[in-house]
Design an enzyme around this catalytic site. Structure first.
Site, PDB file in Angstrom:
ATOM      1  N   SER A 143       0.826  -1.203   0.000  1.00  0.00           N
ATOM      2  CA  SER A 143       0.000   0.000   0.000  1.00  0.00           C
ATOM      3  C   SER A 143       0.860   1.253   0.000  1.00  0.00           C
ATOM      4  O   SER A 143       1.962   1.264   0.567  1.00  0.00           O
ATOM      5  CB  SER A 143      -0.907   0.006   1.238  1.00  0.00           C
ATOM      6  N   TYR A 168      -2.589  -0.272   9.911  1.00  0.00           N
ATOM      7  CA  TYR A 168      -2.737  -0.847   8.579  1.00  0.00           C
ATOM      8  C   TYR A 168      -1.430  -0.723   7.801  1.00  0.00           C
ATOM      9  O   TYR A 168      -0.934  -1.692   7.216  1.00  0.00           O
ATOM     10  CB  TYR A 168      -3.870  -0.145   7.828  1.00  0.00           C
TER      11      TYR A 168
END
Length: 340
Positions: A143, A168
């Site tokens: 990501s 995350y």
């Protein structure tokens, strides 16, 4: 090839599965269909792949597609240490494309255990199965959030990413480190893909594109964080999938010979768009003006993202190029068709 696509009921996994099938590959889709967002949207994506909702609801049930004889689906958790190896032993995958993860930056502030279970324990199980069952290449989703508070723009995979500002992001950085270790120890290629703000038809309901469109059509106010002083490298779904599939299909023989087993790439539009300009494009397509609730920055968010895709161009001759104007129109057209 035979390819395992995890997260196959998810936004990107659904598209990757569809493109791989259209190109003649055998695909096994895996997903646990969790309730992070509306499961009906996930089942609707699977329906597009020829998978019956009732059959797909049963854990560890292998479902055959009515759309393609080359697609099967199994509902399973990545962290299931007993069932996942059985799947690998039965199917003999050439490539694994791991797109399954607990997504969302803000959700990780409230539900940290979910991220560790899915994104770290689950990823470890994927790595173990890849090395124990002769998988030739692991392609996995990272990501853009791993860049954290990096000031250097555009973001490059050569930059240090030692300061993630959400759990995350920390789990995605951990995935990259784990993949490096397994490539080094067990000599199989791994490729991490840092996705930049993916949007488009069939997208996730927790993403800005979806939230803004839904609220504007309902004449509700939209939440604009950091008072609109944000920029994102918005990347259209087809561009993301094109990059993923090129990487899946390219043989890794040369990489193995050159001992270049571990690779990382950004997949982004190589362009930073102001959030307020993005909202303006949505307003233009809807022919409605948004009621904006200007708010301070949310914990875990960053002000700006922008992908350097030089490595993707060099190694795969590819760069995403769908404009915001074109991409937003396609999403709005789909949204109106699907929800009205």
């Amino acid at each position: 090839m035979k390819v395992l696509v995890t997260g196959a009921a998810g936004f990107i996994g659904f598209y990757v599965s569809k493109v791989l099938l259209n190109k003649g590959h055998d695909v096994v889709g895996l997903d646990n269909i969790n309730g992070y967002y509306d499961v009906n949207l996930k089942y609707a994506r699977l329906h597009e792949l020829g998978i019956n909702k009732e059959a797909a609801s049963n854990y560890n049930n292998v479902c055959k597609s009515t759309y393609s004889s080359h697609f099967t689906f199994v509902k399973m958790n990545l962290e299931d240490r007993s069932e996942l190896p059985k799947l690998f032993e039965t199917e003999t995958f050439d490539v694994v494309c791991n797109l399954a993860a607990q997504a969302g930056v803000r959700y990780s502030l409230e539900n940290p255990e979910t991220y560790v279970d899915s994104n770290m324990v689950g990823f470890l199980n994927i790595l173990e199965c890849c090395r124990n069952y002769g998988v030739k290449h692991l392609v996995y989703a990272s990501s853009s959030s791993v860049y954290g508070l990096n000031k250097k723009i555009p973001f490059s995979t050569d930059d240090a990413v030692d300061h993630p500002i959400s759990l995350y992001a920390a789990t995605k950085k951990s995935n990259e480190l784990m993949a490096y270790t397994y490539s080094h120890l067990f000599k199989f290629p791994t490729t991490g893909l840092r996705f930049f703000t993916v949007y488009g038809p069939w997208g996730r309901p927790d993403m800005a594109m979806f939230l803004f469109t839904d609220a504007i059509l309902k004449n509700q106010s939209i939440k604009v964080f950091n008072h609109g002083n944000m920029e994102r490298d918005f990347t259209y779904i087809d561009d993301i999938v094109e990059g993923v599939v090129r990487i899946i299909e390219k043989p890794t023989t040369e990489r193995v010979q050159n001992n270049e087993l571990y690779k990382l790439y950004n997949i982004g539009n190589n362009n930073s768009v102001k959030l307020l300009d993005f909202i303006k494009e949505i307003e233009t397509n809807l022919k409605m003006e948004a009621k904006k609730d200007m708010l301070p920055m949310q914990p875990g968010d960053v002000e700006r993202t922008w992908a350097n895709v030089d490595a993707l161009i060099k190694d795969y001759g590819y760069r995403p190029n769908t404009s915001i104007k074109e991409g937003v129109k396609r999403f709005i057209d789909w949204f109106k068709m699907y929800y009205t």
